[in-house]
Design a protein around this motif. Structure first.
Motif, PDB file in Angstrom:
ATOM      1  N   UNK A  39     -18.503  54.139 -27.194  1.00 10.01           N
ATOM      2  CA  UNK A  39     -17.950  53.435 -26.035  1.00 10.01           C
ATOM      3  C   UNK A  39     -17.027  54.359 -25.245  1.00 10.01           C
ATOM      4  N   UNK A  40     -16.189  55.095 -25.951  1.00 11.88           N
ATOM      5  CA  UNK A  40     -15.267  56.010 -25.279  1.00 11.88           C
ATOM      6  C   UNK A  40     -16.023  57.061 -24.474  1.00 11.88           C
ATOM      7  N   UNK A  41     -17.107  57.588 -25.050  1.00 15.39           N
ATOM      8  CA  UNK A  41     -17.905  58.596 -24.326  1.00 15.39           C
ATOM      9  C   UNK A  41     -18.514  58.009 -23.059  1.00 15.39           C
ATOM     10  N   UNK A  46     -18.486  57.400 -16.923  1.00 20.33           N
ATOM     11  CA  UNK A  46     -18.350  56.618 -15.694  1.00 20.33           C
ATOM     12  C   UNK A  46     -17.090  56.986 -14.920  1.00 20.33           C
ATOM     13  N   UNK A  47     -16.361  58.009 -15.391  1.00 16.90           N
ATOM     14  CA  UNK A  47     -15.117  58.471 -14.760  1.00 16.90           C
ATOM     15  C   UNK A  47     -14.069  57.365 -14.742  1.00 16.90           C
ATOM     16  N   UNK A  48     -14.026  56.601 -15.840  1.00 16.33           N
ATOM     17  CA  UNK A  48     -13.039  55.557 -16.019  1.00 16.33           C
ATOM     18  C   UNK A  48     -12.108  55.929 -17.170  1.00 16.33           C
ATOM     19  N   UNK A  49     -11.146  55.057 -17.434  1.00 18.97           N
ATOM     20  CA  UNK A  49     -10.158  55.334 -18.464  1.00 18.97           C
ATOM     21  C   UNK A  49     -10.461  54.491 -19.709  1.00 18.97           C
ATOM     22  N   UNK A  50     -10.575  55.106 -20.880  1.00 18.69           N
ATOM     23  CA  UNK A  50     -10.853  54.350 -22.111  1.00 18.69           C
ATOM     24  C   UNK A  50      -9.600  53.660 -22.645  1.00 18.69           C
ATOM     25  N   UNK A  51      -9.086  52.724 -21.880  1.00 19.50           N
ATOM     26  CA  UNK A  51      -7.880  52.010 -22.284  1.00 19.50           C
ATOM     27  C   UNK A  51      -8.226  50.971 -23.345  1.00 19.50           C
ATOM     28  N   UNK A  84     -17.485  46.064 -18.376  1.00 20.66           N
ATOM     29  CA  UNK A  84     -17.618  45.662 -19.779  1.00 20.66           C
ATOM     30  C   UNK A  84     -19.078  45.642 -20.205  1.00 20.66           C
ATOM     31  N   UNK A  85     -19.933  44.907 -19.443  1.00 19.14           N
ATOM     32  CA  UNK A  85     -21.328  44.825 -19.888  1.00 19.14           C
ATOM     33  C   UNK A  85     -22.078  46.126 -19.638  1.00 19.14           C
ATOM     34  N   UNK A  86     -21.710  46.853 -18.587  1.00 17.90           N
ATOM     35  CA  UNK A  86     -22.410  48.108 -18.300  1.00 17.90           C
ATOM     36  C   UNK A  86     -22.123  49.158 -19.378  1.00 17.90           C
ATOM     37  N   UNK A  87     -20.880  49.216 -19.828  1.00 18.18           N
ATOM     38  CA  UNK A  87     -20.534  50.157 -20.901  1.00 18.18           C
ATOM     39  C   UNK A  87     -21.253  49.779 -22.181  1.00 18.18           C
ATOM     40  N   UNK A  88     -21.314  48.483 -22.503  1.00 19.01           N
ATOM     41  CA  UNK A  88     -22.033  48.052 -23.706  1.00 19.01           C
ATOM     42  C   UNK A  88     -23.515  48.372 -23.596  1.00 19.01           C
ATOM     43  N   UNK A  89     -24.101  48.160 -22.428  1.00 15.20           N
ATOM     44  CA  UNK A  89     -25.518  48.485 -22.239  1.00 15.20           C
ATOM     45  C   UNK A  89     -25.778  49.968 -22.493  1.00 15.20           C
ATOM     46  N   UNK A  90     -24.988  50.838 -21.884  1.00  8.49           N
ATOM     47  CA  UNK A  90     -25.193  52.271 -22.041  1.00  8.49           C
ATOM     48  C   UNK A  90     -24.852  52.730 -23.453  1.00  8.49           C
ATOM     49  N   UNK A  91     -23.882  52.073 -24.095  1.00  9.68           N
ATOM     50  CA  UNK A  91     -23.540  52.422 -25.468  1.00  9.68           C
ATOM     51  C   UNK A  91     -24.697  52.137 -26.408  1.00  9.68           C
TER      52      UNK A  91
END
Length: 501
Positions: A39-41, A46-51, A84-91
């Motif tokens: 998820x962090x990767x 996506x040039x976002x922050x893994x908060x 949220x869902x886009x990161x889960x999809x790509x993960x």
């Protein structure tokens, strides 16, 4: 499951109640180290922050979708629902590509249900010919839900045609011609996971028809008596702002994940924005100082002392401020570090407060920009006093709203200086096209043209007769005709999706 749907204010209360009821029970922690690493990767890609909020919400969505085939992500605008869902999809897709067991690639089929009528969503009969036409939802479900083990019924309206089975769910007429009205459809029978995404407000008109799909039956029944069964690899995902129009029957059938803005804030966006200026460390340093020193204080003052005409989310206001700084805090306008730290800090501060304040008055002509764009007339004077207390470089005459930054002298200058000293009506100009330049027209034409030339969207709203059309036409006529073409759409409450297409 319960924690995912709670607000940031209710979560401590829930944890306190459960710890009081079960004082000696230790909840075992699930080892998510591997998936959190992925998820962090993906967040960084996506040039976002893994908060922590993003990591937590992605895990909660993953757990909810594993236990429910219908899930709703609920939250206000700019609360990272799409992320949220886009990161889960790509993960999940990345873990599948790395051959991690238990994970499948994810394909998303988005739908905006609020933009379509019921006939366009679920299908309808042609009243003239009696022919059935599938809607968007039924077409997507036929494609995603018809697999190798699905019995496909072919409706043949030309009995004399010869049909050949090419694959699961795919039929074609061997003697097909343009006049042949037989229909066939393609299906996706891969083992990959499919998400049907409903991105838009929940409306009782269309959500009630999905109840039979959202419950344990998992069957969509159309008005032509077709029944489409949803297999286990197909999941429903709803991205909504609230559930005010949803019935208890619909809410009880779906798992819930709530994204709260209080857990997010505006600082992750600022950090992502500043990452785009890695080659300008001094600019990043000055901007971070200015944002940290003044944005929270102004937002709090606005909440306590000011009244809004148009509600603007905090993050949207900060985004607008960043975009305007990106457009005009440029080397061409004097924002360039030449070795003098004090001079650079001063010009950054001037541009910051210029946009910081100009947005506060933009509601007069309807421009929705930044921190206090939505305050009413009385609140403008309150904001004027507040800004003067923290920034004393504004001239005493008039309010802080009447000045812009002159990059030549690096100081605030009245907007009146931009007015032409002599103005005459252009010859042969129709009366209805005559626009007399004023401080307001010059100011807002300057802002809108700056944003449009940098390809940022602009929203102009206001009462009838406030010069919105005239100002916008002036700006559009000044654009480079070789780069831009103008398409005008007149829209109203009666405009349908067919009209727009």
């Amino acid at each position: 499951m319960n924690i995912a749907k709670l607000t940031s204010d209710d979560l401590p209360l829930f944890l306190g109640i459960t710890s009081d009821l079960f004082p000696d029970v230790d909840v075992p922690a699930i080892d998510y180290d591997e998936i959190i690493g992925y998820i962090t990767k993906e967040v960084i890609k996506l040039k976002l922050q893994p908060i922590p909020l993003i990591l937590t919400k992605v895990i909660e969505l993953y757990e909810t979708m594993n236990s429910r085939h219908s899930t709703m992500i609920v939250g206000e605008s700019n609360t990272a629902k799409t992320v949220t869902w886009r990161v889960l999809q790509q993960t999940m897709t990345s873990m599948k590509n790395d051959k991690k067991p238990g994970y499948a690639a994810v394909h998303v089929y988005p739908i905006n249900p609020k933009a379509l009528s019921l006939a366009e969503l679920y299908g309808e009969y042609n009243l003239a010919t009696g022919e059935w036409h599938d809607g968007v939802i039924s077409s997507i479900m036929r494609k995603t839900c018809s697999g190798k083990d699905t019995v496909c019924i072919l409706y043949i309206s030309r009995p004399n045609s010869i049909y050949k089975v090419l694959g699961p769910g795919l039929f074609v007429a061997v003697n097909w011609t343009k006049s042949t009205d037989s229909r066939y459809f393609l299906t996706d029978d891969s083992p990959d996971t499919k998400w049907i995404l409903f991105d838009g407000p929940v409306d009782v008109d269309w959500i009630e028809n999905m109840n039979s799909v959202m419950d344990d039956n998992k069957v969509l029944t159309l008005i032509n008596n077709d029944r489409i069964t949803m297999p286990k690899q197909v999941l429903l995902l709803f991205e909504v702002q609230d559930l005010a129009a949803a019935s208890p029957a619909s809410v009880s059938r779906a798992g819930m994940v709530y994204n709260d803005y209080k857990d997010l804030g505006w600082r992750p966006y600022l950090q992502s924005w500043l990452q785009g200026f890695q080659g300008k460390p001094k600019f990043v340093e000055e901007m971070r100082k200015l944002f940290n020193a003044h944005v929270d204080a102004t937002l709090e003052f606005k909440r306590r002392k000011c009244e809004d005409l148009v509600p603007v989310p905090e993050l949207n206001a900060v985004q607008s401020l960043c975009k305007l700084l990106e457009v005009l805090a440029t080397p061409e306008n004097g924002v360039q570090f030449t070795g003098d730290v004090d001079m650079f800090a001063n010009i950054c501060r001037i541009w910051f407060f210029f946009w910081y304040n100009l947005k506060k008055i933009s509601h007069m002509s309807g421009l929705i920009w930044s921190i206090c764009a939505s305050v009413n007339e009385d609140s403008r004077y309150k904001m004027d006093n507040f800004i003067r207390e923290i920034e004393g470089t504004f001239p005493i005459r008039d309010t802080v709203y009447e000045y812009f930054v002159d990059s030549r002298i690096r100081s605030f200058v009245s907007w009146e200086e931009r007015l032409p000293p002599v103005w005459k009506i252009p010859p042969k100009t129709p009366f209805y096209k005559i626009v007399v330049p004023t401080v307001d027209t010059v100011r807002y034409e300057y802002i809108v043209s700056s944003l449009l030339n940098n390809r940022f969207p602009v929203l102009i709203l206001g009462p009838v007769g406030t010069g919105k059309t005239s100002m916008l036409q002036t700006v559009l006529n000044s654009l480079d005709k070789e780069k831009y073409s103008v398409l005008t759409l007149n829209m109203s409450a009666q405009t349908t999706s067919k009209n727009v297409q």
